[in-house]
Scaffold this active site. Structure first.
Site, short mmCIF file in Angstrom:
data_model
loop_
_atom_site.label_atom_id
_atom_site.label_comp_id
_atom_site.label_asym_id
_atom_site.label_seq_id
_atom_site.Cartn_x
_atom_site.Cartn_y
_atom_site.Cartn_z
N TYR A 1 0.88 -1.17 0.00
CA TYR A 1 0.00 0.00 0.00
C TYR A 1 0.91 1.21 0.00
O TYR A 1 1.89 1.25 0.76
CB TYR A 1 -0.89 0.04 1.24
N CYS B 1 1.74 2.95 3.42
CA CYS B 1 2.02 2.05 4.53
C CYS B 1 3.43 2.27 5.08
O CYS B 1 4.41 2.18 4.34
CB CYS B 1 1.86 0.62 4.05
N PHE C 1 5.19 0.35 6.99
CA PHE C 1 5.96 -0.88 6.90
C PHE C 1 6.47 -1.10 5.47
O PHE C 1 7.60 -1.54 5.27
CB PHE C 1 5.11 -2.07 7.36
N CYS C 2 5.63 -0.79 4.49
CA CYS C 2 6.06 -0.89 3.09
C CYS C 2 7.13 0.15 2.79
O CYS C 2 8.08 -0.12 2.05
CB CYS C 2 4.87 -0.69 2.15
#
Length: 364
Positions: free
Chosen positions: A96, A99, A101-102
């Site tokens: 995403y 995001c 974390f991404c």
């Protein structure tokens, strides 16, 4: 793991750095307000329809999961990967855009000059990852002779870093060192966790090369975990702190997403109101102060203090995995009021700008 597009590429104009957004050239966000990026907090996973699905389709969980409702596949970067062992490493990141974390994974891949493709996942239907029983992002598909699926941002980073350092083991063998462990949350929900996800699986000689003394490894692991367990949870409450800030986030989502006129209006205003109230619940859940900016400022200054005055980065002259994790989380706020405030009211700016510069340099 709970789930910002490839961030605008820095350009130089005159004496100052600017950001290219479409056809516009903008100075850094803390100097001139730029259009905010898309943010959201998960209000639910299933059973949504009609207006609720539209709102969730606009944004899906930041500080948990987040992203634009776009399902476009694009090549992000291509550059040589001098650190790779013999043979090609083909990488595809399912993500995403907003995001954190991404964003951590992208910061890591970019810093190491690794070529990869991005597949933007629709946060509601998630058709792009229907091949996977693991239904969260990021997911990294890696092919170093045989196809592998890596889940969880910290596992992805640790496994690929191990592969880059170690010349002994195949990527498949390295991934096997990070088995998922089933645990039960306080709410009785079964989830999978990776107990050793902050470890690099290296032999003694390799470990000494990466971590000259054990304290260096302990410090890196501590702050990588801190970024996941604390820093990331400060993002949504700060991005949606006020109705104005929530509206600014959803305004960007609607302008960049694929919405009809009425759908766009609904998503922008109803979504902003919904996420404003969700952010209040998050503030209570994580026991944040009444003004959540204070928690953000304190956390950021705690990080700067840990880096210290005698190092450019926590990793010394070059970033380590903790530097990349903290940078990846914080940059999802670029262009929003929370990011501007953080730059003005904390000591993060010099370190943050060094991170921008070194990733731009090494990622080319």
């Amino acid at each position: 793991e709970r789930p910002l597009s490839a961030r605008p590429q820095p350009k130089m104009a005159g004496a100052g750095r600017v950001w290219r957004v479409g056809a516009l050239l903008l100075p850094p966000a803390w100097r001139l307000r730029a259009p905010g990026r898309a943010f959201g907090t998960a209000a639910g996973r299933g059973g949504s329809s009609g207006g609720g699905r539209l709102v969730l389709g606009a944004a899906f969980a930041l500080g948990g999961s987040a992203g634009l409702c776009l399902a476009a596949r694009q090549r992000l970067r291509e550059h040589s990967a001098a650190e790779l062992p013999a043979g090609s490493l083909q990488l595809t990141l399912y993500q995403y855009k907003t995001c954190p974390f991404c964003s951590k994974v992208r910061a890591f891949l970019d810093y190491h000059g690794l070529p990869y493709e991005i597949v933007e996942v629709n946060p509601i239907m998630r058709k792009e990852i229907k091949f996977s029983s693991y239904r969260k992002v990021p997911i990294l598909l890696a092919n170093a002779g045989s196809p592998l699926q890596l889940n969880d941002s910290s596992v992805i980073i640790s496994a690929i870093k191990t592969y880059l350092v170690s010349r002994r083991n195949s990527l498949e063998e390295i991934v096997s060192f990070y088995p998922p462990v089933k645990t039960v949350t306080e709410q009785g929900k079964e989830v999978f966790e990776y107990e050793n996800k902050y470890w690099l699986m290296l032999d003694e000689k390799e470990t000494k090369r990466v971590y000259p003394v054990n304290e260096v490894r302990v410090e890196e692991m501590k702050w990588r975990k801190w970024a996941d367990d604390w820093l990331v949870h400060l993002i949504s409450p700060n991005v949606y702190r006020t109705p104005k800030e929530a509206l600014a986030s959803f305004d960007y989502i609607v302008r960049e997403g694929k919405f009809g006129t009425l759908e766009g209006l609904f998503a922008k205003y109803v979504g902003a109101v919904a996420m404003f109230f969700v952010s209040k619940r998050l503030k209570k859940r994580h026991q944040l102060r009444e003004d959540v900016r204070e928690d953000l400022y304190e956390a950021v200054n705690e990080w700067v203090k840990a880096v210290g005055k005698n190092r450019l980065f926590m990793g010394g002259n070059q970033p380590n995995l903790a530097d990349l994790a903290v940078y990846g989380v914080l940059r999802v706020m670029e262009g929003l009021e929370a990011f501007d405030d953080m730059m003005v009211h904390t000591n993060i700016q010099p370190w943050y700008q060094r991170m921008e510069e070194v990733i731009e340099k090494t990622g080319v």
